[in-house]
Scaffold this motif. Structure first.
Motif, PDB file in Angstrom:
ATOM      1  N   ILE A 192       2.275   1.932  -3.506  1.00  0.00           N
ATOM      2  CA  ILE A 192       1.274   2.401  -4.474  1.00  0.00           C
ATOM      3  C   ILE A 192       0.927   3.859  -4.177  1.00  0.00           C
ATOM      4  N   GLY A 193       0.737   4.157  -2.906  1.00  0.00           N
ATOM      5  CA  GLY A 193       0.385   5.527  -2.538  1.00  0.00           C
ATOM      6  C   GLY A 193       1.465   6.527  -2.899  1.00  0.00           C
ATOM      7  N   ALA A 216      -7.465  -2.354  -1.469  1.00  0.00           N
ATOM      8  CA  ALA A 216      -7.700  -1.386  -0.386  1.00  0.00           C
ATOM      9  C   ALA A 216      -7.353   0.033  -0.831  1.00  0.00           C
ATOM     10  N   VAL A 217      -6.294   0.159  -1.603  1.00  0.00           N
ATOM     11  CA  VAL A 217      -5.836   1.492  -1.980  1.00  0.00           C
ATOM     12  C   VAL A 217      -6.730   2.088  -3.070  1.00  0.00           C
ATOM     13  N   GLN A 259       1.107   7.106  -6.481  1.00  0.00           N
ATOM     14  CA  GLN A 259      -0.104   7.868  -6.801  1.00  0.00           C
ATOM     15  C   GLN A 259       0.132   9.365  -6.638  1.00  0.00           C
ATOM     16  N   ALA A 286       0.834  -1.209   0.000  1.00  0.00           N
ATOM     17  CA  ALA A 286       0.000   0.000   0.000  1.00  0.00           C
ATOM     18  C   ALA A 286       0.868   1.256   0.000  1.00  0.00           C
ATOM     19  N   TYR A 287       1.893   1.263   0.828  1.00  0.00           N
ATOM     20  CA  TYR A 287       2.810   2.407   0.918  1.00  0.00           C
ATOM     21  C   TYR A 287       3.361   2.759  -0.460  1.00  0.00           C
TER      22      TYR A 287
END
Lengths: 261, 261, 261, 261
Positions: C97-98, C140-141, C101, C94-95
């Motif tokens: 991908i964020g 989730a992301v 982004q 997640a980290y």
């Protein structure tokens, strides 16, 4: 210090890799230089490239030295980092020298010199306290290490104060002002791009025992080692030309640990 | 190797900090142990804490050793990292030992032993090739270094094969099986939490020259050093009790470099 | 999912730099591919190259995706790291991908897909729990993200279970076995070096709707995207040939986000 | 901006861990503050603690924000790093916000504010170009984010110029000069250690709509959020006292995202 002026050292920054990354043509440069300044893991360098470069340098008869830096892998040690105490910087430099000593030992070679890298070197050139911290670290780890310094800088003065063996360095591709300091990199003509011009200048420096400033003045400088680069094909070509012209002029190229008494 | 069985070493992992972070009560442990295993920057440790711990240990008469690890600051060296060649692991271990040697020198002390940390130690205990790579690194850097090994592991065998000086280690807070190996940490009762029980067990081990297995069997083991922990107040208290009970039993506590011939 | 078989995506791993280091010819590849998998800082990639690549990709009409990895800059994400919980791996993905982004947003582009990199991808291909952890992180992301998966792997199954949009991927330079899986990289002939052969194979795969195994069997596979490489001049040349042959065969090349319904 | 002066936010820096390391009592602080500034991996913070803190904060009704920093894990973001372009710093800040956005999303929460950390904040307070770079990064990633700024700094002015929502911050434990700026930390009495004194001062600031300088002058300041600390038991106790006294005085404590229009 006695010095045979027909012998000089050629040094270059090498081992500038990290993991899968590589920068510069180390293989070509090992055929050209007599001393390699090896990154120690803080701005570049890792245990593998350090050991391997030490082993290759040994095989080629090239001397090796530590090239300590700020802890700044991302910025390649080129960014100023402000806020550490002088005592802490001393510890950081000791760490790097030691890491290279042991990997060099594993590779069958021995660290003989230290040359600070990038921002920490630029800062120490004009900051007496920082320069002394670096010199103390070198001396604490191995008082036989040769310390590579630009003439007329706080680094040179700190080495003298500390009693370190000193190798005074000139650049093959840079011009000098009347005080014997480098002209600012951004000044017109400050960086020499013609290999033959660079080679001629280097030979003249050695023959005259000093640097010719941009105004033509001779500034006496003891010249123990000449810095060349290997970052791109043009730089490698210039380094090769400098080597060839030096040899053609009867000037022998030897590791600084052999040329310094 | 001759060994006076009324003398033993107490070792603990220390210097487990990085930058502003600290783990464990190093100050208290320096009053308890005779040998400190210092993290070298790969799972913990940095030039500052390494130098400072070396200086403090020197002052307290505590021996120091390198505690090399996988390059895994985030995972504290506890995660298995698979994919490096044995040759590359050798280089990583050499790097860490050298970094500690130089910072220790700056701090006025000398590295006398090496004890692998975490996942790389656990893997090497059962992997002959990895154990040999670690031993070769130690020997290449300084053949006088003492290598701390659990008895009956590939680490011990590799040290013997390589001809390294060897310090055999038992744990104050763990139980053993009939082969002299540690019972799995997750087995009921495998970890001892009562300080007096731990101290009594340690004294018995030393007096009997071996470990008592969970079934009561005596497995002969040469015991050179006892591992204690300092991660939390209870651990520190247990370490202190072990020290006090050993001394009360007439067993002297000395750095392993003094107790090993 | 409806899919026009005369349209396909070409993807490549890009942005493989860190600080001063670069790997691969991103500039050339941006003219060839329709989707770029961008390293997110764990095995390669940093805020600068991520933002800059996003901006360049936007300008060239190339789609971008996250290329998450183990936290292993030194090992380029190619080493297995064992010991993290599935929950923690979810957070690491997640980290990454964020981070992409936001840097993509700064660069004026939008992340549309995710393709796991290196060792974590290889491990997830055969580890259902790990594959599910990765898929949960993606979902989730941003549940609209397209997940790039090799057919017949746990990654594909996890994406289906999780309800993610799925882009099935074939390799231009690899051969397949009768089950539709890649032949081991070290098997003779497993890696194709001839650009024309690679291009012909790719066109045949698309026309036949499946891969031809080394024994000649047609294994039906939905083909959404073709992986090509840009690490060296030969790889770039092969990628360019694949692109030209696809276009010559009337097969349009479009970012996967446009070709997937 | 309309603001109910009997409502205020209490913020604290949290999630200051990395791997096995932890700093500060996050659990206690989550019961005290209404907004948590979460480290994003550059000076502290990692995917696990970021996700977990986001989830816990959500559960406790505490708002979360990004606490971006220089890339300086070793120096905890407290060292000045000089040499990056403003454009590159913008990318670094975007990266960190994005990483927190995604881990927060995984943890079920949403990033609502940004507060720069350490050296980059101190430098931006007096450097207009740097302050603007930070503000641009925030705005590019999410223009709804609230930007936490000290009144009278370049950070505040940059936020106004950029059109960001702004939360003006006072410190519970610091004194102010006649211009409304903090007195230097090293000045005698600059840091308040008595919890009751700190609480009384905070209440007076809110009631008077400004800060009382060391000379007694009232400097009008819009007060949106009060910074408290959780690094040690005394700091936690002071934070708790501030909270209790505020509540006793009829001042409600709410996340800044709720109190700012």
């Amino acid at each position: 210090m006695t010095r045979n002026l027909t012998v000089v050292d050629l040094n270059s920054d090498m081992g500038k890799g990290f993991g899968a990354w590589r920068m510069g043509d180390d293989e070509a440069m090992l055929e050209i230089v007599s001393s390699a300044n090896l990154a120690c893991g803080f701005h570049a360098g890792d245990p593998v490239i350090m050991t391997d470069m030490a082993a290759l340098a040994k095989q080629k008869g090239v001397g090796i030295g530590a090239h300590p830096s700020f802890m700044d892998l991302w910025g390649f040690g080129r960014r100023q980092i402000r806020g550490d105490s002088m005592a802490d910087i001393e510890k950081m430099v000791a760490y790097q020298i030691g890491a290279l000593q042991a990997t060099a030992t594993l590779g069958g070679h021995k660290v003989r010199h230290v040359k600070p890298h990038g921002a920490i070197a630029n800062m120490a050139a004009v900051d007496r306290e920082l320069a002394l911290a670096l010199a103390r670290a070198v001396k604490a780890v191995d008082r036989e290490l040769i310390y590579v310094a630009l003439p007329n800088t706080e680094i040179e003065r700190a080495a003298e104060t500390t009693g370190l063996r000193l190798a005074r360095e000139v650049f093959a591709d840079r011009t000098y002002d009347d005080t014997g300091n480098l002209t600012p990199r951004k000044a017109p003509g400050a960086v020499i791009h013609d290999a033959e011009v660079a080679a001629s200048r280097v030979i003249r420096m050695i023959e005259e025992g000093g640097v010719r400033s941009v105004s033509g003045k001779l500034v006496p400088v003891a010249i123990d080692t000449i810095c060349v680069h290997g970052d791109n094909p043009a730089a490698v070509a210039m380094a090769r030309t400098v080597r060839e012209r030096l040899q053609a002029a009867g000037i022998a190229i030897r590791p600084m640990a052999e040329t310094l008494a």
